[in-house]
Design an enzyme around this catalytic site. Structure first.
Site, PDB file in Angstrom:
ATOM      1  N   MET A  32       0.460  -1.641   0.231  1.00 53.53           N
ATOM      2  CA  MET A  32       0.501  -0.293   0.002  1.00 53.53           C
ATOM      3  C   MET A  32       0.780   0.733   0.043  1.00 53.53           C
ATOM      4  SD  MET A  32      -3.018  -1.196   2.845  1.00 53.53           S
ATOM      5  CE  MET A  32      -3.169   1.501   2.655  1.00 53.53           C
ATOM      6  N   ASP A  56      -4.670  -7.249   9.255  1.00 52.86           N
ATOM      7  CA  ASP A  56      -3.574  -7.068   8.878  1.00 52.86           C
ATOM      8  C   ASP A  56      -1.872  -7.577   9.862  1.00 52.86           C
ATOM      9  OD1 ASP A  56      -1.198  -7.768   6.427  1.00 52.86           O
ATOM     10  OD2 ASP A  56      -1.040  -5.782   6.056  1.00 52.86           O
TER      11      ASP A  56
END
Length: 634
Positions: free
Chosen positions: A29, A141
């Protein structure tokens, strides 16, 4: 350090505040940079979103919303988020910089960890996740790459950037997209993109499995095969790979990684309680013998890094899984006569020493927690233990000089007469109040926060020496030691205010104002007030002024000709009334001056002007009838 290619952000001043020093990591990301916050002169970690994501307005909106949620999460095992902002097409987070290494780095060096050490890492991780779950956030995550181990031994969880507030059990994930890391992804996350606290519990269970065995439970050639196994297989017990794994840890892993979310612990706090309980049952110390080391992957290499993926769910769910590798043939068991003989000897030894245990050669460590250290030492010695005292440790709840813990722990059975170590509490961490005098309120708050304290109430008082709006003093005062997180009040300067010298004798008012740094001028005016008395001033009393400012005093020069004070006219002097000398009490203490004037027969009015402990002005002076009111200033 990520030094693959030159990065255009390195060396740039981002948002006019953060000087980017180097890139330290790059994920699915964002990239993470080491930067200097030039405004607060501190090192921070900057997480800058990839440009492809920053161009998506919906993603940016969620990113900013999540940043605000994480910034409100204050926990010692969570990497703090300081700031969020944008600079052109760069969207970033400013976070606490944590020097050290990731848990992935540790696994690469050591392959796997002993059971006790694995739990001592998982416990603070679960505490951080539990705090997030209590605040309504999900990490999404959890993996070794997002667990940092500081140089001083602390454990911190990072990258809550994907955390999302739980809203009635539903989430706002875009349809058909999964965000996370395949190796740690829960079955419901794979099949439906649905996540809640139990998804983090699943990932934590997978991570504990990896710490204990050195391997991830599912290893395959491609992500589709791994995702398929998360949905259709059951994570095996760690003892299947590492036989000496304690049963309690097998149970932890299997409960956390159950394919059915309802059969898992409901959140990380519930798993934390079970982990702490399991930790108490493990023997202290111990490492991983070299002969027990388990290769982490093919050819003895550590497993590859696990970048966060933003992946279409359909690719994982519709593509056929790669064929799973057939299990290796079990080795044919052959009798080892040496081990058989050794077992016989051990059984004989146990039978032969049964009397030792039956005679009560073992004692339980007494529960001494919370006792005064001296009392605890006496109690342990009375029970026959050898007593040692370890170095004191800080504790936010237990007072100084009381027993914080024992080693071995209370309730453990040890050989009679063994040594037990008492670890006393040194009380909460205390931090000296930093010097913030002459700083602005914002600067003072930042410095107090950096010290580990909290800025409290704010008040304002006049000051002749400190500029308006700057910190005059703190409460408690600078240098005082305060409990970590304690509040520090700020007293700001309201600036210099014009003193009220009305009714003071002009010569005394002139001298006082010059001493204060003003430049007075005097104007005489006919007035019924006593000659030589201040009847007006400009600026007015309590107006904001600056040092050296011009001040005009209007003083009475008495009434028209022919006027006399009552005590100067013979026709107004009552029979038997006489004039009395007024004591000059200037420069005496307020207490002594008041007493002396009252003993002389006068009334006294006290006015505060400089906050001095002594009289600085008096009016009238000379003579007056007994009972006259005398005003004194201090």
């Amino acid at each position: 350090m990520d030094t693959t290619v030159a990065d255009p952000l390195v060396g740039r001043l981002l948002d006019g505040r953060y000087r980017v020093e180097s890139r330290v990591a790059r994920g699915g990301m964002a990239a993470v940079y080491l930067a200097l916050d030039i405004r607060l002169d501190r090192t921070v970690a900057l997480k800058v979103m990839h440009r492809s994501l920053a161009e998506d307005p919906d993603f940016v909106r969620r990113f900013i919303g999540e940043a605000k949620s994480v910034a409100s999460l204050s926990h010692p095992n969570v990497v703090h988020v300081f700031d969020q902002g944008t600079d052109g097409d760069h969207v970033y987070l400013s976070m606490e910089y944590v020097p050290g290494s990731t848990l992935r780095d540790v696994l690469r060096r050591r392959t796997r960890l002993p059971a006790r050490e694995a739990l001592e890492i998982m416990i603070p991780v679960l505490a951080a996740l539990g705090a997030a779950h209590q605040a309504g956030m999900v990490h999404r995550d959890v993996k070794p790459e997002n667990v940092l181990l500081t140089d001083d031994g602390r454990v911190k969880v990072v990258d809550f950037g994907l955390a999302r507030a739980i809203e009635g059990g539903s989430h706002q994930t875009r349809t058909g997209v999964m965000i996370g890391t395949i190796a740690y992804m829960s079955p419901e996350q794979v099949t439906a993109g649905h996540t809640d606290a139990r998804s983090d519990v699943y990932a934590a269970g997978v991570m504990l499995y990896e710490l204990l065995t050195g391997r991830q439970p599912y290893e395959a050639e491609n992500p589709m095969s791994v995702a398929y196994r998360h949905v259709h297989d059951r994570v095996p017990a760690p003892s299947a790979l590492v036989p000496d794994t304690p049963p309690r840890l097998d149970a932890l892993v299997l409960a956390a990684t159950d394919r059915e979310p309802d059969r898992r612990p409901p959140d990380a706090t519930a798993l934390l309680v079970a982990a702490v309980d399991a930790h108490r049952t493990l023997p202290a110390g111990g490492g991983v013998p070299a002969r027990h080391a388990v290769p982490a992957g093919p050819a003895g290499h550590a497993p590859p890094a696990n970048p966060t993926l933003i992946h279409p769910a359909a690719d994982l769910l519709t593509a056929p899984p790669a064929p799973l590798r057939p299990p290796r043939e079990s080795r044919r068991l052959r009798p080892n006569w040496f081990l058989v003989a050794l077992a016989v000897v051990m059984i004989g030894a146990i039978v032969g020493t049964g009397w030792w245990f039956s005679e009560g050669r073992y004692d339980k460590v007494p529960d001494l927690l919370g006792m005064n250290l001296t009392v605890a030492k006496a109690e342990a010695a009375k029970r026959g233990f050898e007593v040692k005292v370890g170095p004191a440790e800080h504790d936010s709840k237990l007072g100084e000089g009381k027993v914080l813990r024992t080693d071995p722990a209370a309730g453990r059975e040890v050989l009679s007469g063994s040594a037990i170590t008492l670890v006393p509490s040194s009380g909460p961490v205390k931090i000296a109040v930093p010097n913030v005098v002459n700083l602005t309120e914002a600067e003072a708050r930042a410095k107090i926060s950096e010290a580990g304290l909290t800025a409290g109430s704010v008040s304002k008082v006049p000051s002749d020496t400190v500029q308006r709006g700057l910190v005059l003093r703190t409460s408690p005062q600078v240098g005082t030691k305060v409990r970590e997180g304690g509040k520090v009040g700020l007293v700001l300067s309201a600036g210099q205010l014009m003193p009220d010298v009305s009714e003071m004798q002009c010569d005394q008012a002139d001298a006082f104002l010059r001493q204060k740094g003003f430049t007075p001028t005097v104007v005489q005016q006919v007035d019924d007030a006593q000659p030589g008395t201040v009847i007006a001033q400009n600026p007015a009393p309590r107006a904001e002024v600056t040092a050296g400012q011009q001040v005009q005093l209007t003083c009475s020069k008495g009434p028209d000709t022919g006027f006399r004070w009552p005590w100067e006219r013979d026709d107004n002097v009552q029979p038997g009334q006489t004039l009395v000398a007024i004591p000059d009490v200037r420069f005496k203490s307020i207490r002594d001056a008041t007493l002396e004037l009252r003993q002389a027969g006068f009334q006294v009015k006290v006015r505060r002007i400089a906050g001095s402990g002594a009289v600085i002005a008096e009016n009238p002076l000379g003579q007056a009838p007994a009972g006259t009111r005398i005003t004194i200033w201090h």
